[in-house]
Design a protein around this motif. Sequence first.
Motif, PDB file in Angstrom:
ATOM      1  N   VAL A  72     -33.793 -16.785 -37.243  1.00 55.09           N
ATOM      2  CA  VAL A  72     -34.528 -16.422 -36.041  1.00 55.09           C
ATOM      3  C   VAL A  72     -33.562 -15.654 -35.152  1.00 55.09           C
ATOM      4  CG1 VAL A  72     -35.731 -17.301 -34.012  1.00 55.09           C
ATOM      5  CG2 VAL A  72     -35.975 -18.466 -36.196  1.00 55.09           C
ATOM      6  N   ILE A  73     -33.955 -14.467 -34.729  1.00 54.56           N
ATOM      7  CA  ILE A  73     -33.106 -13.634 -33.880  1.00 54.56           C
ATOM      8  C   ILE A  73     -33.423 -13.927 -32.415  1.00 54.56           C
ATOM      9  CG2 ILE A  73     -32.462 -11.273 -33.264  1.00 54.56           C
ATOM     10  CD1 ILE A  73     -31.650 -12.085 -36.077  1.00 54.56           C
ATOM     11  N   VAL A  74     -32.370 -14.218 -31.640  1.00 54.47           N
ATOM     12  CA  VAL A  74     -32.499 -14.443 -30.199  1.00 54.47           C
ATOM     13  C   VAL A  74     -31.842 -13.244 -29.524  1.00 54.47           C
ATOM     14  CG1 VAL A  74     -31.921 -15.961 -28.288  1.00 54.47           C
ATOM     15  CG2 VAL A  74     -32.341 -16.921 -30.562  1.00 54.47           C
ATOM     16  N   PHE A  75     -32.634 -12.463 -28.807  1.00 52.49           N
ATOM     17  CA  PHE A  75     -32.128 -11.249 -28.174  1.00 52.49           C
ATOM     18  C   PHE A  75     -32.382 -11.326 -26.675  1.00 52.49           C
ATOM     19  CE2 PHE A  75     -32.525  -6.798 -26.795  1.00 52.49           C
ATOM     20  CZ  PHE A  75     -31.273  -6.344 -27.182  1.00 52.49           C
ATOM     21  N   LYS A  76     -31.313 -11.167 -25.896  1.00 49.77           N
ATOM     22  CA  LYS A  76     -31.414 -11.201 -24.439  1.00 49.77           C
ATOM     23  C   LYS A  76     -30.952  -9.855 -23.893  1.00 49.77           C
ATOM     24  CE  LYS A  76     -30.458 -16.101 -24.228  1.00 49.77           C
ATOM     25  NZ  LYS A  76     -29.614 -17.142 -23.651  1.00 49.77           N
ATOM     26  N   LYS A  81     -28.484  -3.036 -16.402  1.00 47.09           N
ATOM     27  CA  LYS A  81     -27.238  -3.732 -16.098  1.00 47.09           C
ATOM     28  C   LYS A  81     -26.216  -3.592 -17.235  1.00 47.09           C
ATOM     29  CE  LYS A  81     -29.084  -5.410 -12.412  1.00 47.09           C
ATOM     30  NZ  LYS A  81     -28.985  -4.578 -11.235  1.00 47.09           N
ATOM     31  N   GLY A  82     -26.625  -3.036 -18.347  1.00 49.89           N
ATOM     32  CA  GLY A  82     -25.715  -2.884 -19.477  1.00 49.89           C
ATOM     33  C   GLY A  82     -25.459  -4.186 -20.216  1.00 49.89           C
ATOM     34  N   TYR A  83     -26.316  -5.172 -20.027  1.00 51.50           N
ATOM     35  CA  TYR A  83     -26.133  -6.476 -20.661  1.00 51.50           C
ATOM     36  C   TYR A  83     -27.145  -6.647 -21.778  1.00 51.50           C
ATOM     37  CZ  TYR A  83     -26.479 -11.522 -21.359  1.00 51.50           C
ATOM     38  OH  TYR A  83     -26.533 -12.775 -21.907  1.00 51.50           O
ATOM     39  N   SER A  84     -26.632  -6.926 -22.957  1.00 47.25           N
ATOM     40  CA  SER A  84     -27.510  -7.316 -24.064  1.00 47.25           C
ATOM     41  C   SER A  84     -26.716  -8.242 -24.962  1.00 47.25           C
ATOM     42  CB  SER A  84     -28.012  -6.099 -24.838  1.00 47.25           C
ATOM     43  OG  SER A  84     -26.941  -5.446 -25.475  1.00 47.25           O
ATOM     44  N   LYS A  85     -27.416  -9.217 -25.517  1.00 48.39           N
ATOM     45  CA  LYS A  85     -26.770 -10.219 -26.360  1.00 48.39           C
ATOM     46  C   LYS A  85     -27.703 -10.516 -27.526  1.00 48.39           C
ATOM     47  CE  LYS A  85     -24.951 -14.911 -26.104  1.00 48.39           C
ATOM     48  NZ  LYS A  85     -24.753 -16.062 -25.243  1.00 48.39           N
ATOM     49  N   LYS A  86     -27.169 -10.446 -28.740  1.00 49.38           N
ATOM     50  CA  LYS A  86     -27.965 -10.723 -29.932  1.00 49.38           C
ATOM     51  C   LYS A  86     -27.334 -11.906 -30.658  1.00 49.38           C
ATOM     52  CE  LYS A  86     -29.673  -8.631 -34.157  1.00 49.38           C
ATOM     53  NZ  LYS A  86     -29.666  -7.426 -34.994  1.00 49.38           N
ATOM     54  N   GLN A  87     -28.157 -12.882 -30.975  1.00 49.75           N
ATOM     55  CA  GLN A  87     -27.662 -14.098 -31.602  1.00 49.75           C
ATOM     56  C   GLN A  87     -28.680 -14.545 -32.635  1.00 49.75           C
ATOM     57  OE1 GLN A  87     -27.002 -17.159 -28.722  1.00 49.75           O
ATOM     58  NE2 GLN A  87     -26.108 -18.574 -30.190  1.00 49.75           N
TER      59      GLN A  87
END
Length: 103
Positions: A72-76, A81-87
């Motif tokens: 399961v991909i969790v993407f924020k 703001k230049g913020y992205s996080k993929k987990q």
Amino acid sequence: MFAIVESGGKQYRVREGQRLKVARMDQEPGEEVVLDSVLAVGQDDDVQFGKPYLDQARVVCDILEHDRDKKVIVFKKKRRKGYSKKQGHRQDFTAVKVKSIQA
């Protein structure tokens, strides 16, 4: 005949011969496990709930295998703001087959 059982904090509606995925258990594949926390037992329209009916109710299952579910991909992301996080996350599970429902 069906039963509603609780395992790993979740509730499942099961029938005899059904295969399902439950939260990871400590037993080895090939072993037999008994689920004692039966919440309801029924057949067609006749359903029984509660303590006096379900004190002796049990669901006997065979453990088939231990495995991990699909990823399961969790993407924020916060825009502008230049913020992205993929987990990613993979949940452990145990596949069981319901042998019998004893009410």
